[in-house]
Write a protein that holds these residues in place. Sequence first.
Motif, PDB file in Angstrom:
ATOM      1  N   GLY A 292       0.814  -1.203   0.000  1.00  0.00           N
ATOM      2  CA  GLY A 292       0.000   0.000   0.000  1.00  0.00           C
ATOM      3  C   GLY A 292       0.846   1.251   0.000  1.00  0.00           C
ATOM      4  O   GLY A 292       0.558   2.221  -0.724  1.00  0.00           O
ATOM      5  N   ALA A 293       1.913   1.259   0.799  1.00  0.00           N
ATOM      6  CA  ALA A 293       2.798   2.425   0.847  1.00  0.00           C
ATOM      7  C   ALA A 293       3.504   2.629  -0.491  1.00  0.00           C
ATOM      8  O   ALA A 293       3.623   3.762  -0.987  1.00  0.00           O
ATOM      9  N   PHE A 294       3.974   1.532  -1.124  1.00  0.00           N
ATOM     10  CA  PHE A 294       4.621   1.665  -2.427  1.00  0.00           C
ATOM     11  C   PHE A 294       3.614   2.082  -3.499  1.00  0.00           C
ATOM     12  O   PHE A 294       3.975   2.771  -4.459  1.00  0.00           O
ATOM     13  N   ALA A 295       2.351   1.694  -3.344  1.00  0.00           N
ATOM     14  CA  ALA A 295       1.331   2.150  -4.287  1.00  0.00           C
ATOM     15  C   ALA A 295       1.175   3.661  -4.219  1.00  0.00           C
ATOM     16  O   ALA A 295       1.012   4.332  -5.258  1.00  0.00           O
ATOM     17  N   VAL A 296       1.212   4.220  -3.012  1.00  0.00           N
ATOM     18  CA  VAL A 296       1.161   5.681  -2.877  1.00  0.00           C
ATOM     19  C   VAL A 296       2.356   6.316  -3.577  1.00  0.00           C
ATOM     20  O   VAL A 296       2.221   7.320  -4.299  1.00  0.00           O
ATOM     21  N   ILE A 297       3.542   5.744  -3.388  1.00  0.00           N
ATOM     22  CA  ILE A 297       4.739   6.253  -4.065  1.00  0.00           C
ATOM     23  C   ILE A 297       4.558   6.184  -5.586  1.00  0.00           C
ATOM     24  O   ILE A 297       4.919   7.109  -6.325  1.00  0.00           O
ATOM     25  N   GLY A 298       3.977   5.064  -6.053  1.00  0.00           N
ATOM     26  CA  GLY A 298       3.727   4.921  -7.485  1.00  0.00           C
ATOM     27  C   GLY A 298       2.777   5.973  -8.010  1.00  0.00           C
ATOM     28  O   GLY A 298       2.980   6.537  -9.103  1.00  0.00           O
TER      29      GLY A 298
END
Length: 360
Positions: free
Chosen positions: A160-166
């Motif tokens: 989820g955190a990497f999705a925000v970064i994406g």
Amino acid sequence: MSSGPLAGIVVVSLAEQYPGPFATMVLADLGARVTMVERPTGDPTRRHPALFRALNRNKRSVALDLKTAPGQAALRSMLADADVLIEGFRPGVLERLGLSPERLRLDFPDLVVVSVSSYGQSGPDRELGSHDLTVQGRAGLLDGARDGVGVVPAADLVAGAFAVIGVLSGLLARQARGGAHVDVSMLDCLVAWQAVRMGGHLASEETTGYPPREPAYGMFRCGDGGAVTLAIAGEDRQWAALCDELGLGDLGGLSTGERESRADQLRTLLSRALAARRSDDVIGRLERRGVSCGHVRRVPEVFDDPQVKARRLLLDLPSGHRSVRQPLLFDGQAITACPDVPALGEHNELYGLDPLQADR
């Protein structure tokens, strides 16, 4: 919803369960307008109201059956005004619905599409669906774990955190080259999260690993029944101060290497010394000596912690429930605008759709 730094960004979410909703909640808290498209029966996590509330505040809800042509048409009309689409289907599902990322990019050139799945959009296991624990095991995260299963779904949260970064990277990059399709694999995220651990293995070199082999790195029970954490990792000065306070001064001169080679024996001695003391007294004394230590809070106690209170991490929702805010401060200020969790299909009419009948 909010006037945060992402105000004006429109996000449509097809992601259910945990990683996608966590990502879109963060985006919503930061000011994006997030509409989650739910199946007519709702996101499966609605059967766990507390879990659903914890992940889906500050969003709109539209109910659509994407297996029907009208449902797909309604989604397309929403995407015409969207900046971001986050989806959590298994790879291939969007294609079967006629909504492949490639097709969407042609129809909506500036759309940032973020796909979150267990194993990513390529590879032999791309179409497998897995829960958090299975991904943790495959990623090596459980190798050497002292207590087995953890208390938070690490793969879900990291993805989820990497999705925000994406999302943020895609929005920034589209100024120069248009939209993008961001592939977020839970497995990839967990492997990357262990970069230091993996780096040592790849170089065939010994690494400190986690948790460190240090005897004073762990949780210890005190005589009053309370537990404390000690987190000494290579700090000889802190080790000497700890031994002095616990009446183990003759051991205070041990170096890091010596402590590591005698870790089990020394941990036993520390446990005995701490078992004869009160947790509050131990922490007070050690903090004054600059030793890294702390309370082990039970979940109900966390929000009584003076530091947590000072940071104002709790939000009061209009429904009377309480929630945890997103953790970022901007210019010292928390973004706290926080409407409640939407009812299933509550916002259908905003898109000219009938509640729960949007596809018919």
